[in-house]
Scaffold this motif. Structure first.
Motif, mmCIF file in Angstrom:
data_model
loop_
_atom_site.group_PDB
_atom_site.id
_atom_site.type_symbol
_atom_site.label_atom_id
_atom_site.label_comp_id
_atom_site.label_asym_id
_atom_site.label_seq_id
_atom_site.Cartn_x
_atom_site.Cartn_y
_atom_site.Cartn_z
ATOM 1 N N VAL A 172 32.909 28.277 -43.157
ATOM 2 C CA VAL A 172 33.883 29.132 -43.854
ATOM 3 C C VAL A 172 35.220 28.388 -43.969
ATOM 4 O O VAL A 172 35.845 28.360 -45.037
ATOM 5 C CB VAL A 172 34.066 30.485 -43.135
ATOM 6 N N ALA A 173 35.658 27.782 -42.876
ATOM 7 C CA ALA A 173 36.917 27.026 -42.892
ATOM 8 C C ALA A 173 36.833 25.832 -43.838
ATOM 9 O O ALA A 173 37.793 25.539 -44.580
ATOM 10 C CB ALA A 173 37.259 26.562 -41.474
ATOM 11 N N TRP A 174 35.716 25.159 -43.831
ATOM 12 C CA TRP A 174 35.509 24.011 -44.721
ATOM 13 C C TRP A 174 35.568 24.473 -46.180
ATOM 14 O O TRP A 174 36.196 23.835 -47.030
ATOM 15 C CB TRP A 174 34.165 23.368 -44.388
ATOM 16 N N TYR A 175 34.939 25.614 -46.450
ATOM 17 C CA TYR A 175 34.951 26.166 -47.801
ATOM 18 C C TYR A 175 36.378 26.455 -48.240
ATOM 19 O O TYR A 175 36.799 26.072 -49.346
ATOM 20 C CB TYR A 175 34.117 27.448 -47.861
ATOM 21 N N PHE A 176 37.153 27.141 -47.397
ATOM 22 C CA PHE A 176 38.504 27.518 -47.796
ATOM 23 C C PHE A 176 39.428 26.309 -47.909
ATOM 24 O O PHE A 176 40.322 26.278 -48.767
ATOM 25 C CB PHE A 176 39.074 28.584 -46.862
ATOM 26 N N ALA A 177 39.237 25.307 -47.081
ATOM 27 C CA ALA A 177 40.042 24.091 -47.202
ATOM 28 C C ALA A 177 39.722 23.371 -48.512
ATOM 29 O O ALA A 177 40.631 22.858 -49.188
ATOM 30 C CB ALA A 177 39.785 23.167 -46.017
ATOM 31 N N ALA A 181 42.116 22.859 -52.056
ATOM 32 C CA ALA A 181 42.324 21.620 -52.804
ATOM 33 C C ALA A 181 42.000 21.782 -54.285
ATOM 34 O O ALA A 181 42.631 21.156 -55.135
ATOM 35 C CB ALA A 181 41.472 20.506 -52.200
ATOM 36 N N LYS A 182 41.037 22.657 -54.594
ATOM 37 C CA LYS A 182 40.574 22.773 -55.979
ATOM 38 C C LYS A 182 41.120 23.984 -56.721
ATOM 39 O O LYS A 182 41.262 23.960 -57.949
ATOM 40 C CB LYS A 182 39.043 22.808 -56.000
ATOM 41 N N GLN A 183 41.376 25.060 -55.976
ATOM 42 C CA GLN A 183 41.838 26.310 -56.588
ATOM 43 C C GLN A 183 42.974 26.879 -55.734
ATOM 44 O O GLN A 183 42.878 27.978 -55.188
ATOM 45 C CB GLN A 183 40.670 27.308 -56.690
ATOM 46 N N TYR A 184 44.059 26.119 -55.641
ATOM 47 C CA TYR A 184 45.128 26.438 -54.691
ATOM 48 C C TYR A 184 45.734 27.825 -54.919
ATOM 49 O O TYR A 184 45.869 28.608 -53.974
ATOM 50 C CB TYR A 184 46.221 25.376 -54.763
ATOM 51 N N GLU A 185 46.116 28.140 -56.138
ATOM 52 C CA GLU A 185 46.815 29.397 -56.412
ATOM 53 C C GLU A 185 45.973 30.617 -56.057
ATOM 54 O O GLU A 185 46.484 31.621 -55.570
ATOM 55 C CB GLU A 185 47.249 29.458 -57.882
ATOM 56 N N THR A 187 43.562 30.612 -53.824
ATOM 57 C CA THR A 187 43.135 30.557 -52.423
ATOM 58 C C THR A 187 44.255 30.804 -51.426
ATOM 59 O O THR A 187 44.046 31.422 -50.376
ATOM 60 C CB THR A 187 42.481 29.189 -52.134
ATOM 61 N N VAL A 188 45.454 30.342 -51.722
ATOM 62 C CA VAL A 188 46.532 30.399 -50.737
ATOM 63 C C VAL A 188 46.846 31.818 -50.252
ATOM 64 O O VAL A 188 47.245 31.991 -49.076
ATOM 65 C CB VAL A 188 47.800 29.679 -51.267
ATOM 66 N N PRO A 189 46.651 32.882 -51.046
ATOM 67 C CA PRO A 189 46.903 34.221 -50.503
ATOM 68 C C PRO A 189 46.040 34.576 -49.292
ATOM 69 O O PRO A 189 46.449 35.427 -48.483
ATOM 70 C CB PRO A 189 46.589 35.148 -51.685
ATOM 71 N N TYR A 190 44.894 33.917 -49.142
ATOM 72 C CA TYR A 190 44.036 34.207 -47.990
ATOM 73 C C TYR A 190 44.683 33.721 -46.700
ATOM 74 O O TYR A 190 44.395 34.260 -45.618
ATOM 75 C CB TYR A 190 42.649 33.582 -48.186
ATOM 76 N N ILE A 205 43.726 25.741 -41.961
ATOM 77 C CA ILE A 205 45.006 25.047 -42.071
ATOM 78 C C ILE A 205 44.888 23.624 -41.531
ATOM 79 O O ILE A 205 45.392 22.660 -42.139
ATOM 80 C CB ILE A 205 46.116 25.821 -41.337
ATOM 81 N N SER A 206 44.210 23.473 -40.407
ATOM 82 C CA SER A 206 44.027 22.150 -39.819
ATOM 83 C C SER A 206 43.297 21.212 -40.776
ATOM 84 O O SER A 206 43.691 20.051 -40.955
ATOM 85 C CB SER A 206 43.240 22.272 -38.506
#
Length: 227
Positions: A172-177, A181-185, A187-190, A205-206
């Motif tokens: 899950v963390a790998w997916y969100f990271a 990178a690819k869909q920042y706008e 994704t960042v609200p999560y 975040i790491s």
């Protein structure tokens, strides 16, 4: 199959066995023979192309005893060209996948050209209580639906996964990271709204901070949401 096990032992590397066993703490060291991945990939191609009846018999023989057998199985399935056959074999194999490495090596070729059908299966797999079936579903969303086929609803699909399993939460963390990178706008609200579990939040975040695909400014911003 004895001939396949014999082939593995003829290519055994004991140092590599110890190294691999250290990367997969969920498995017993006795599960490893010690065969390097390029050898397994080449052997899968040889069986699939030159001895299809042997490959077919091998992937019917479940469960396997050795890590290398599971890896070979994943590589053979990944070579299948027909989508329906590929999905059938993936779904027959997934319940027997018992480690992250085999799960992550499973990359069926026809999935890239059958995304509508694939998405239906992902929605089923991601609800599975089996660790590596769920992990596989998230990885397929990461690999196939973060570029031109992306929809914000897929972020919610992954965020809805609630698990105590390390190898699910790590994916899950790998997916969100990767999504950052690819869909920042989108994704960042999560991160801003703390929609993820504490552990996944911190790990995401790491991973973002370690990523070369995320700008320095974005990294500094994400660091401000560390808890």
């Amino acid at each position: 199959m004895k001939r396949i096990i014999d082939y593995f032992y003829s290519n055994q590397d004991l140092q590599y066995k110890d190294f691999n066993a250290g990367l997969s703490p969920t498995l017993s060291s006795d599960s490893f023979i010690g065969v390097r991945t390029p050898i397994l990939r080449d052997y899968a191609k040889k069986l699939y192309k030159e001895e299809p009846e042997v490959a077919e018999k091998f992937i019917r023989d479940l469960p396997h005893k050795y890590f290398e057998e599971n890896q070979l199985h994943a590589f053979i399935i990944s070579l299948i060209k027909d989508y329906d056959t590929s999905v059938k074999e993936v779904e027959r194999f997934l319940p027997f996948v018992d480690n992250w490495a085999t799960c992550d090596q499973l990359k069926p070729k026809p999935f890239t050209k059958n995304k509508d059908k694939l998405l239906d299966r992902i929605r089923v797999w991601i609800k599975s209580e089996h660790t590596y079936t769920c992990r596989f579903a998230i990885e397929m969303l990461m690999n196939h639906f973060l570029d031109e086929d992306f929809k914000p609803e897929y972020l919610e699909l992954v965020a809805s996964v609630k698990s105590e399993e390390y190898y699910v939460n790590m994916m899950v963390a790998w997916y969100f990271a990767t999504a950052m990178a690819k869909q920042y706008e989108a994704t960042v609200p999560y991160i801003e709204q703390h929609k993820l579990s504490d552990w996944v939040h911190r790990k995401t975040i790491s991973k973002c901070v370690d990523s070369y695909r995320i700008s320095s400014e974005q990294k500094e911003y994400l660091k401000s949401y560390r808890r």
